[in-house]
Design a protein around this motif. Structure first.
Motif, PDB file in Angstrom:
ATOM      1  N   ILE A  34      77.013 -30.788  22.741  1.00 52.85           N
ATOM      2  CA  ILE A  34      77.363 -30.936  24.155  1.00 52.85           C
ATOM      3  C   ILE A  34      76.062 -30.853  24.926  1.00 52.85           C
TER       4      ILE A  34
ATOM      5  N   MET B  48      73.818 -31.116  28.348  1.00 51.02           N
ATOM      6  CA  MET B  48      73.902 -31.030  29.795  1.00 51.02           C
ATOM      7  C   MET B  48      73.215 -32.252  30.389  1.00 51.02           C
ATOM      8  N   PRO B  49      73.800 -32.809  31.418  1.00 45.22           N
ATOM      9  CA  PRO B  49      73.190 -33.999  31.991  1.00 45.22           C
ATOM     10  C   PRO B  49      71.948 -33.661  32.814  1.00 45.22           C
TER      11      PRO B  49
ATOM     12  N   ALA C  87      74.589 -36.249  37.148  1.00 44.08           N
ATOM     13  CA  ALA C  87      75.120 -37.264  36.243  1.00 44.08           C
ATOM     14  C   ALA C  87      76.306 -36.712  35.473  1.00 44.08           C
ATOM     15  N   PRO C  88      77.190 -37.572  35.004  1.00 42.26           N
ATOM     16  CA  PRO C  88      78.344 -37.083  34.250  1.00 42.26           C
ATOM     17  C   PRO C  88      77.925 -36.606  32.867  1.00 42.26           C
ATOM     18  N   PHE C  89      78.814 -35.847  32.231  1.00 40.94           N
ATOM     19  CA  PHE C  89      78.541 -35.382  30.879  1.00 40.94           C
ATOM     20  C   PHE C  89      78.497 -36.568  29.932  1.00 40.94           C
ATOM     21  N   GLY C  90      77.802 -36.395  28.869  1.00 41.81           N
ATOM     22  CA  GLY C  90      77.754 -37.467  27.892  1.00 41.81           C
ATOM     23  C   GLY C  90      76.490 -37.342  27.085  1.00 41.81           C
ATOM     24  N   HIS C  91      76.386 -38.171  26.071  1.00 39.99           N
ATOM     25  CA  HIS C  91      75.199 -38.095  25.238  1.00 39.99           C
ATOM     26  C   HIS C  91      74.037 -38.715  25.975  1.00 39.99           C
ATOM     27  N   LYS C  92      72.945 -38.024  25.944  1.00 42.93           N
ATOM     28  CA  LYS C  92      71.806 -38.476  26.735  1.00 42.93           C
ATOM     29  C   LYS C  92      71.333 -39.849  26.278  1.00 42.93           C
TER      30      LYS C  92
END
Lengths: 838, 208
Positions: free
Chosen positions: A577, A579-580, A585-590
């Motif tokens: 998980i 952090m953006p 920015a929304p969560f997600g894979h960088k």
């Protein structure tokens, strides 16, 4: 500032009231302390309310005060002339206020009602109130000033002289018909720094000379009744300092004309308190102080005389007064004894109390109560309250586990205790109830077996092997209980994860999951079994305990590594998980957010997503462990089987879980210094062994143990030939030919034979050695022709010089040679063939 | 699974149905420690993260009365992270049943030449600031505790000045439209932060 104020305009009194008589009152509102040294802006008053306070609603009020800064917005002098509000009449404000003209600094007098319509004043006011009836008044006429005192002060002193201690108030109006008056006006701004002295106050005030005619509204009291009373209260007979200070404090207050809260309303005919007839309120104080001063002076004189020791000395008074029987020393002793006894008693009492509390504490400790236990439980475990139950969480979820088991336990109060019986020592008022499937103890067992067992007894093998340590009669402590349950949960999670992967992963030989066992074949004829051993406390499982298995097939390293791997897995789920950044920015894979020219291609994304499962990792580790142990066994068996040449293995202590290395040295005993030709570095991996030769050659061997053995054998045979080469160098022999892989002679089943031919320093003799891994060594010696008797005379070689040519080879019967090992024998042979240099 | 990234959908007006649910509050500097401590206990178990972002707000004035606003944000402490372009719609207070402020939002990650692109399009920068603070996460909820710094010299993010003596606390969830259930979770979470900080739905119109 005196209690009277001058005003300087003719107010038309007649339009307000017919006179100033009827229920006359004097009201002291606020006071100078609200103005000096710093202003107190909270002190604002309403004259209508004041009229009600003095029980004269509708009163006609005149007097002097400070202007209502709250309405005007600046400070001013105030001359209230007000008919206050009553049931019959509306209030009329005929007041004036005087202030400093901001334009030219002059004095400006204005009628208040022209600007504002309220009835307020502020800070302080000396008011005279009456019903406004016509009646008898006193008329005072003064022609001119005769002394330093002003008109109002003169009148006040006259009253005081006449009435003495009886306070009498007077109010009204007078007119200055001729002459000039010096008067002050307060400036518009309150002083921001404290005004502590008269001098400062005078500086702050503005003084003006005013011309007649002036109408004045004086209100005054002949003597402050409070002051006299307070002066009487000063007590000189007691010596306590604090009381004196207190008295001084009240005295000071009294001088400052208080009356803020006590808006004293007195009729001028009535005295409230009866006073001793005295001319001046401070008379008694003065008399007392004077007598005290006299005494002090006398004392001072006496002391100074005594100090000079001329006229007077001080001698201690003789103690004849004491009764002669009592020795003063015994008296002292007795008193000392008494006081010591008293002190001892106090100490003993204190000690008794302390010991009592200590024992009480210990008792409390033994009797652990539920709440303190709960507190201790909370320090280690997550608890929450659901309804009237207390539930705890023993799962690894917060550490990143995804195992669906809820892992909840319930905290219960242990009440099944017989109060009559003695409390057992391990009694704990708190107990935990764990889910039934997490009871008992569990562990993961990993083993590698050579032979695949019968498929029939899969499932039942290896289970419940270890008999449980006999549990104590009472219930165990909650901590141990919870830890055991947590361990069971972790083992279950590991096993669940492994079996899920075993089913999902496609491998050449499918993994078998049967009951609580996972079987996989890392190498042919080799079986890795991972099983979950969960023994609950019930008797059924204990019966089936069997003692067939020998304990060595446990692979504790792998079991430990499994735990490590699952923890790593947990950590991964946590750290996946991200952090953006930036934070909005929304969560997600960088990396998925990378786009444009910096974007990842498909291969890169694939490489990100591929991850090895738990099972794959553990199988790899098992393979490596197996391969390593087998390599070690091979080397060991070779070393024990073959004495010449010697084989030495140096294992590195610190290994990776997937790779370890060993250094193999092949030497001959006694010749370690000269025969260093064969040094091998074996890197044992998961599937294969990589051999790095000393000269940099790399050979890759498969997991088959025969390959390693053959390789080592061929290396050993080569070693012998290398040793001869080294020896020849030392002995001064000449190498004629050398070959690691001889293409002639019988074919070896493993590797190639190697050969070397060396000639003696004089060239007379030559030794030829051929050594094969399988065929062993064959040593031939070539002699000069002249030493060969059986050689037929050749027709061609007639000349004598040809007799120095080397003749035919003869084989040495090697096993009949003396010597410890091959190299030693060779050295003997060489030295035998070399001519003696002496 | 998380919602599919917004970039996968066609970026045309009005079709993107992602909503941001928002609750806001603030704490004074001296009580920041205790709030962070509490959040670390309440939120998902992970190392606490800090952030340092630079946000620029761009305006495009067209025929319409209200200008079109876009927010470009970049991380100053993580090199290589993409820029973030954000459009925020008009906030709706909603009724009492919905416990959070809701506004339309479009999130796009971009490359670092975003400002040039926007300038070329006719946008002009309205204002910029630096946000520095802490970032927490609980499920889909994102909790930002940060301080806003004024940029003294335009474009130079080195010389900044704190705007106030307090930290802004924002609890936000980005979810598809109509999922008002998330606001209940947010309310429950906000309840747990009381009395350290009171998170409320604050109508920005009322503050203007």
């Amino acid at each position: 500032m005196t209690c009277a104020e001058f005003s300087f305009h003719v107010p038309s009194l007649e339009e307000l009231a017919g006179g100033i008589c009827g229920k006359t009152r004097i009201a002291e509102v606020g006071g100078v302390p609200y103005l000096l040294p710093l202003v107190n802006q909270k002190k604002v008053y309403d004259l209508n309310k004041i009229a009600k306070e003095i029980k004269l609603p509708g009163a006609f009020i005149l007097g002097a005060g400070a202007g209502p800064f709250q309405t005007l917005g600046f400070n001013s002098e105030f001359m209230p002339v007000i008919q206050t509000e009553s049931e019959h009449k509306p209030p009329v404000n005929g007041s004036y206020f005087a202030h400093v003209n901001p334009a030219d600094g002059g004095c400006l007098l204005e009628k208040y009602s022209e600007k504002h319509h309220d009835f307020e004043c502020a800070l302080l006011a000396n008011l005279f109130a009456s019903e406004g009836q016509p009646g008898k008044v006193i008329e005072v006429k003064a022609k001119r000033r005769t002394g330093p005192l002003n008109f109002v002060t003169c009148m006040r002193q006259t009253l005081e002289k006449h009435y003495g201690n009886k306070p009498v108030g007077m109010g009204g109006t007078f007119i200055i018909q001729k002459g000039k008056v010096k008067s002050h006006i307060m400036p518009a701004e309150f002083s921001s720094c404290p005004l502590n002295s008269d001098e400062e106050v005078n500086k702050w005030l503005h003084f003006y000379e005013m011309k007649a005619p002036l109408v004045c509204l004086p209100v005054f009291v002949s003597r402050d009744p409070n002051l006299a009373r307070l002066a009487q209260r000063i007590d000189f007979s007691q010596g306590s300092g604090s009381e004196e200070e207190e008295a001084a404090g009240t005295e000071g207050d009294a001088q400052d004309w208080p009356g803020a809260g006590s808006s004293a309303d007195q009729d001028d005919e009535e005295g409230v308190v009866k006073f001793q007839p005295s001319l001046w309120p401070w008379d008694s104080v003065r008399n007392n102080l004077r007598s005290a001063l006299t005494e002090m002076c006398v004392l001072y004189d006496v002391l100074s005389i005594v100090r000079d020791k001329k006229f007077m000395t001080l001698d201690p008074v003789s103690q004849d007064a004491l009764p002669p029987k009592q020795n003063p020393q015994t008296l002292q002793l007795i008193s000392k004894k008494k006081s010591l006894a008293g002190a001892a008693q106090i100490l003993l009492k204190g000690a008794e109390r302390l010991t009592k509390s200590v024992t009480e504490n210990q008792e409390n400790k033994l009797q652990r109560d539920f709440n303190s236990e709960l507190l201790r439980l909370r320090q280690h475990w997550k608890l929450r309250k659901v309804g009237d139950k207390i539930l705890g969480d023993l799962s690894y979820r917060s550490a990143g586990s995804l195992f669906p088991h809820h892992g909840t336990f319930e905290v219960i109060k242990n009440t099944d205790l017989d109060l009559d019986k003695k409390i057992p020592e391990d009694y704990c008022p708190l107990d935990v109830q764990i889910p039934s499937d997490l009871e008992g103890s569990a562990y993961i067992k990993v083993s590698i077996q050579k032979q695949a067992p019968d498929i029939g007894d899969l499932g039942t093998v290896n289970l419940f092997k270890r008999p449980l340590p006999k549990s104590k009669p009472g219930s165990p402590h909650w901590q141990t209980k919870l830890e055991a349950a947590q361990n069971v949960l972790l083992c279950k999670e590991i096993f669940a994860q492994l079996s899920r992967e075993a089913v999902q992963i496609k491998s050449q030989i499918p993994h078998i999951v049967v009951k609580n066992q996972i079987i996989s074949q890392p190498f042919p004829n080799l079986q890795l079994s991972i099983s979950l051993c969960h023994s609950s406390n019930d008797k059924k499982s204990q019966k089936s305990t069997t003692e067939k298995q020998c304990p060595e097939d446990h692979l504790y390293v792998l079991e430990h590594n499994l735990h490590l791997l699952i923890r790593e897995f947990h950590k991964q789920t946590l750290s996946s998980i991200m952090m953006p950044h930036p934070a909005s920015a929304p969560f997600g894979h960088k990396r998925m957010r990378l786009s444009g020219p910096q974007a990842f291609d498909k291969n890169e994304i694939n490489s990100l997503q591929s991850s090895e499962g738990l099972l794959e990792k553990i199988i790899k580790q098992a393979k490596h462990i197996f391969l390593r142990s087998r390599a070690a066994a091979t080397i060991d068996s070779l070393a024990s089987r073959i004495e010449d040449p010697q084989i030495q293995a140096h294992w590195s202590n610190i290994n990776d879980v997937y790779e370890s290395s060993v250094k193999v040295l092949i030497t001959s005993q006694g010749y370690e210094q000269i025969c260093k030709s064969i040094q091998l570095q074996l890197n044992i991996g998961v599937e294969q062994i990589r051999v790095v030769h000393r000269d940099g050659r790399v050979i890759t061997l498969s997991y088959q143990e025969q390959e390693l053995q053959d390789f080592l054998l061929s290396q050993m045979s080569q070693h012998q030939v290398h040793a001869v080469q080294q020896l020849a160098k030392v002995m001064g022999w000449q190498v004629l030919s050398f070959s690691n892989h001889v293409g002639l002679g019988p074919i070896e089943s493993i590797g190639n034979a190697s050969a070397i031919t060396v000639a003696s320093p004089s060239g007379d003799y030559a030794i030829s050695v051929r050594n094969g891994p399988e065929s062993g060594s064959k040593i031939m010696v070539q002699f000069p022709r002249n030493q060969c008797k059986d050689l037929p005379k050749s027709d061609v070689l007639q000349d004598n010089k040809w007799s120095h040519l080397r003749g035919p080879f003869k084989e040495v019967q090697w096993n009949k040679m003396e010597g410890r090992n091959f190299v030693y024998k060779m050295e003997l042979l060489m030295s035998a063939l070399s001519p003696c240099l002496l | 699974m998380e919602a599919p990234p917004v970039t996968m959908m066609p970026v045309t007006g009005g079709t993107i149905n992602m909503m941001e649910y928002l609750l806001q509050g603030s704490v004074l500097d001296h009580s920041l420690e205790s709030l962070i401590h509490r959040l670390r206990g309440l939120c998902d178990n992970m190392e606490p993260e800090t952030f340092l972002d630079h946000e620029m707000v761009f305006l495009l004035k067209g025929q319409q009365a209200s200008p079109f606003v876009l927010r470009a944000r970049r991380s100053m402490d993580r090199a290589g992270a993409p820029w973030h372009l954000r459009y925020l719609g008009q906030p709706e207070m909603g009724d009492k049943n919905r416990h959070a402020l809701v506004r339309n939002c479009v999130d796009i990650a971009t490359s670092e030449n975003l400002t040039d692109f926007l300038m070329e399009m006719g946008f002009r920068m309205d204002h910029e600031f630096v946000a520095k603070g802490h970032l927490f996460r609980k499920g889909i909820m994102k909790i930002m505790v940060y301080k806003i710094f004024r940029i003294l010299v335009p474009g130079n993010t080195d010389s900044t000045e704190a705007l106030s003596l307090s930290y802004l606390v924002e609890l936000s969830v980005v979810a598809p439209a109509g999922q008002d259930v998330v606001s209940d979770d947010m309310k429950n979470f906000a309840e747990q932060l009381k009395p350290l900080v009171h998170l409320e739905k604050i109508d920005p119109k009322r503050l203007m």
